[in-house]
Design a protein around this motif. Sequence first.
Motif, short mmCIF file in Angstrom:
data_model
loop_
_atom_site.label_atom_id
_atom_site.label_comp_id
_atom_site.label_asym_id
_atom_site.label_seq_id
_atom_site.Cartn_x
_atom_site.Cartn_y
_atom_site.Cartn_z
N ASN A 1 2.53 0.48 1.43
CA ASN A 1 1.79 -0.53 2.18
C ASN A 1 0.40 -0.87 1.38
O ASN A 1 -0.39 0.07 1.02
CB ASN A 1 1.25 0.02 3.49
N THR B 1 -5.05 2.10 9.28
CA THR B 1 -4.31 3.13 9.90
C THR B 1 -2.98 2.31 10.62
O THR B 1 -2.04 2.76 10.45
CB THR B 1 -4.87 4.22 11.10
N ASP B 2 -3.42 1.32 11.42
CA ASP B 2 -2.18 0.71 11.97
C ASP B 2 -1.43 0.06 11.10
O ASP B 2 -0.07 0.11 11.63
CB ASP B 2 -2.82 -0.34 13.21
N GLU B 3 -1.89 -0.59 10.20
CA GLU B 3 -0.90 -1.11 9.09
C GLU B 3 -0.15 -0.24 8.46
O GLU B 3 1.02 -0.35 7.99
CB GLU B 3 -1.78 -1.96 8.28
N GLU C 1 0.76 2.77 9.50
CA GLU C 1 1.77 3.41 10.59
C GLU C 1 3.03 2.26 10.56
O GLU C 1 4.25 2.80 10.84
CB GLU C 1 1.18 3.52 11.90
N TYR C 2 2.63 1.07 10.60
CA TYR C 2 3.85 -0.02 10.58
C TYR C 2 4.60 0.32 9.48
O TYR C 2 5.73 0.03 9.58
CB TYR C 2 3.12 -1.49 10.69
N GLN D 1 6.57 3.26 9.47
CA GLN D 1 7.89 3.10 10.27
C GLN D 1 9.00 2.21 9.55
O GLN D 1 10.53 2.20 10.15
CB GLN D 1 7.61 2.10 11.63
N LYS E 1 -12.19 -5.49 9.83
CA LYS E 1 -11.45 -5.62 10.95
C LYS E 1 -11.51 -4.36 12.13
O LYS E 1 -11.26 -4.75 13.45
CB LYS E 1 -9.87 -5.67 10.56
N SER E 2 -11.80 -3.37 11.56
CA SER E 2 -12.13 -2.22 12.67
C SER E 2 -13.66 -1.53 12.52
O SER E 2 -13.87 -0.49 12.65
CB SER E 2 -11.26 -1.18 12.26
N ASP F 1 -14.81 0.87 15.02
CA ASP F 1 -14.41 2.29 14.85
C ASP F 1 -14.91 3.20 13.82
O ASP F 1 -15.08 4.36 13.74
CB ASP F 1 -12.77 2.08 14.28
N CYS G 1 0.65 -6.00 4.84
CA CYS G 1 1.32 -5.75 6.22
C CYS G 1 1.63 -7.26 6.72
O CYS G 1 2.86 -7.29 6.94
CB CYS G 1 0.45 -5.20 6.96
#
Length: 359
Positions: free
Chosen positions: A21, A26-28, A30-31, A34, A53-54, A57, A275
């Motif tokens: 990746n 984190t979200d990218e 995790e995708y 997967q 983007k975050s 956070d 991503c």
Amino acid sequence: MSAYQSPLHEMSQTTPTDYWNDSSATDELEYGIQHGAVGATTNPVIVVDVLKKSFSDWEGRIREIIGELPTATEDDIAWKLIDEMAIKAAKLLEPVFEKTGGKKGRLSMQTNAKFYRDAEAMVKQSLHFAQVIPNLNVKMPVTEAGVKAIEEVTYHGISVNATVSFTVPQALAVAEAVERGLKRREAEGLDNSKMAPVCTIMVGRTDDWMKVVTNRENIIVNPDYLEWAGVAVFKNAYRIYQEKGYTTRLLAAAYRNHYHWSQFIGGDVVLTIPCKWAKRFNGSDVTVEERMSKPVDPAIIKELSSKIEDFRRAYEPDGMTPAEFDTYGANVRTLRQFIGGYAELCQIIRDLMIPNPDK
């Protein structure tokens, strides 16, 4: 029903081609995991994009760091933040790292792009990164100083991810530098079994540079051929890597079209995919089949070579010397962007440290 969740998952399970990746978000990540990703990369521009983007956070944590380090500069805060982002992302990859004995499951952290002329500074920062996370590939630009640093960092037992690299000569210089570092370790009885070096070729940026050159110099070529420049360079470098049996694996980065994925399927290479492109590929009807061994149409290589000097310099193994790497157009453009990305990160932190009183 397919046994695979997606084309990228199928590729990762049925071919030697690894998917990483191209982000530490984190979200990218995790995708990516997967769908078969076994690594991740980052650079100053990516860090800024993740932060934007975050921001909600991370804003609180940045303010905490500022308070914890009362004498720190914005640079100090920036690198503390980068370290913490890396630690968070690296933990997601630790299971793969442990399962594969360190061969996969790595996060790439990039040295300060401003150090591109200073081998000693790059080595020093690499040694720091190795203390931050165990599952590390350290990214350094393939400049003349970068090649020296790559050998030295390899000697210290740190796996590299050579970046700011667009050409066959750069890829060969990296592979040879790694071999020198490994041989120095071997001569001292040091273990090389967990080393996993890679060398990036930023194939999309190779294409970009050919388009800049043809536009700047009023060169007419078949426009479709310009989409194949990076693929041609990558496949030529791969052929030589296979012939020479280098330890280093090639890595394709900077995606612009599906050739930068589909043409490399089946190779013993790494594809570090943003991503948004991963989702495009997973939603496409491009089949997962071996294409790495299929040569680029000779007509494409002939026309690009005959009309664009910088393509010849990129494609031919002796097209450049390390002394010429720093001034190659694609290198200059990318270094400027990476340094600019770092400057933008510092600006974001500066606005939190000393907010603009006029707003």
